[in-house]
Design a protein around this motif. Structure first.
Motif, PDB file in Angstrom:
ATOM      1  N   VAL A 152       0.847  -1.196   0.000  1.00 47.21           N
ATOM      2  CA  VAL A 152       0.000   0.000   0.000  1.00 47.21           C
ATOM      3  C   VAL A 152       0.882   1.246   0.000  1.00 47.21           C
ATOM      4  N   GLY A 153       0.579   2.154  -0.920  1.00 47.92           N
ATOM      5  CA  GLY A 153       1.350   3.388  -1.015  1.00 47.92           C
ATOM      6  C   GLY A 153       2.541   3.278  -1.951  1.00 47.92           C
ATOM      7  N   LYS A 154       2.800   2.081  -2.469  1.00 40.12           N
ATOM      8  CA  LYS A 154       3.938   1.920  -3.381  1.00 40.12           C
ATOM      9  C   LYS A 154       3.468   1.978  -4.837  1.00 40.12           C
ATOM     10  N   THR A 155       4.376   2.387  -5.706  1.00 40.09           N
ATOM     11  CA  THR A 155       4.089   2.388  -7.138  1.00 40.09           C
ATOM     12  C   THR A 155       4.321   0.988  -7.698  1.00 40.09           C
ATOM     13  N   TYR A 156       3.794   0.759  -8.906  1.00 43.70           N
ATOM     14  CA  TYR A 156       3.987  -0.554  -9.537  1.00 43.70           C
ATOM     15  C   TYR A 156       5.472  -0.878  -9.660  1.00 43.70           C
ATOM     16  N   LYS A 157       6.234   0.138 -10.058  1.00 40.14           N
ATOM     17  CA  LYS A 157       7.678  -0.076 -10.245  1.00 40.14           C
ATOM     18  C   LYS A 157       8.348  -0.491  -8.943  1.00 40.14           C
ATOM     19  N   GLN A 158       7.966   0.169  -7.856  1.00 41.33           N
ATOM     20  CA  GLN A 158       8.545  -0.164  -6.549  1.00 41.33           C
ATOM     21  C   GLN A 158       8.148  -1.581  -6.139  1.00 41.33           C
ATOM     22  N   ILE A 159       6.907  -1.949  -6.434  1.00 45.46           N
ATOM     23  CA  ILE A 159       6.433  -3.285  -6.063  1.00 45.46           C
ATOM     24  C   ILE A 159       7.171  -4.346  -6.872  1.00 45.46           C
ATOM     25  N   MET A 160       7.348  -4.092  -8.159  1.00 48.92           N
ATOM     26  CA  MET A 160       8.059  -5.061  -8.995  1.00 48.92           C
ATOM     27  C   MET A 160       9.513  -5.200  -8.565  1.00 48.92           C
ATOM     28  N   ALA A 161      10.130  -4.078  -8.218  1.00 48.18           N
ATOM     29  CA  ALA A 161      11.529  -4.116  -7.769  1.00 48.18           C
ATOM     30  C   ALA A 161      11.636  -4.893  -6.453  1.00 48.18           C
ATOM     31  N   LEU A 162      10.697  -4.649  -5.549  1.00 48.55           N
ATOM     32  CA  LEU A 162      10.704  -5.352  -4.266  1.00 48.55           C
ATOM     33  C   LEU A 162      10.519  -6.855  -4.495  1.00 48.55           C
ATOM     34  N   TYR A 163       9.611  -7.194  -5.412  1.00 50.94           N
ATOM     35  CA  TYR A 163       9.357  -8.609  -5.684  1.00 50.94           C
ATOM     36  C   TYR A 163      10.597  -9.315  -6.235  1.00 50.94           C
ATOM     37  N   GLU A 164      11.321  -8.649  -7.118  1.00 53.73           N
ATOM     38  CA  GLU A 164      12.525  -9.259  -7.693  1.00 53.73           C
ATOM     39  C   GLU A 164      13.497  -9.668  -6.584  1.00 53.73           C
ATOM     40  N   VAL A 165      13.684  -8.776  -5.626  1.00 57.25           N
ATOM     41  CA  VAL A 165      14.605  -9.056  -4.515  1.00 57.25           C
ATOM     42  C   VAL A 165      14.017 -10.154  -3.618  1.00 57.25           C
ATOM     43  N   PHE A 166      12.763 -10.002  -3.270  1.00 51.79           N
ATOM     44  CA  PHE A 166      12.080 -10.952  -2.388  1.00 51.79           C
ATOM     45  C   PHE A 166      12.123 -12.366  -2.983  1.00 51.79           C
ATOM     46  N   ASN A 167      11.845 -12.464  -4.272  1.00 56.68           N
ATOM     47  CA  ASN A 167      11.848 -13.752  -4.961  1.00 56.68           C
ATOM     48  C   ASN A 167      13.236 -14.408  -4.895  1.00 56.68           C
TER      49      ASN A 167
END
Ligand code: ZN
Length: 148
Positions: free
Chosen positions: A85-100
């Motif tokens: 919540v509060g994050k942009t799509y780009k931030q979410i995708m970047a976070l997911y790459e690291v998390f994955n």
């Protein structure tokens, strides 16, 4: 399907997972949403249901997140809702790459800015079959965000 007994959630972060499992965040239904996402993993019976409100800046402004299945899918859905919540799509995708990468044991958490919530989910590194449970809400979300 309750499969708690298979997964021994212990260690310094177990409290985080059990807290999200028992008190899931952002579970309230939101009526005024832009995207609805429903996905499941037929192999273990996990289900995820997301309703998402977007704002004009390619950002997620609210989420209603529900899930059914094992404790891990429920905790992971709650944790994801809190993190995005509060994050942009780009931030979410970047976070997911690291998390994955971290969840799959391909890399370690990059630095102290890595969310403690996500760190807690590292318990599944010892239970490869559960990695799909953790990633299901993220995969379902990203599949939709990539098309926007
Ligand atoms: Zn599961």
């Amino acid at each position: 399907m309750e499969q708690n007994s298979e997964l021994n959630v212990t260690g310094p972060y177990s409290d985080v997972i059990m807290d999200h499992y028992r008190n899931p965040r952002n579970r309230e239904h939101i009526l005024d949403y832009d995207i609805e996402i429903n996905d499941s993993n037929p192999f273990c019976g996990d289900e995820v249901h997301l309703k998402i409100k977007l704002d004009g800046l390619s950002q997620i402004s609210a989420i209603g997140a529900g899930s059914k299945g094992c404790s891990i899918i429920q905790a992971s859905t709650s944790i994801m809702a809190e993190e995005i919540v509060g994050k942009t799509y780009k931030q979410i995708m970047a976070l997911y790459e690291v998390f994955n990468g971290v969840i799959n044991g391909k890399c370690d958490p990059p630095d102290l800015s890595y969310p403690e919530n996500l760190l807690a989910l590292n318990v599944v590194r010892d239970y490869p079959v559960r990695i799909k449970c953790v990633l299901l809400p993220w995969v379902a979300l990203l599949e939709v965000l990539r098309k926007i």
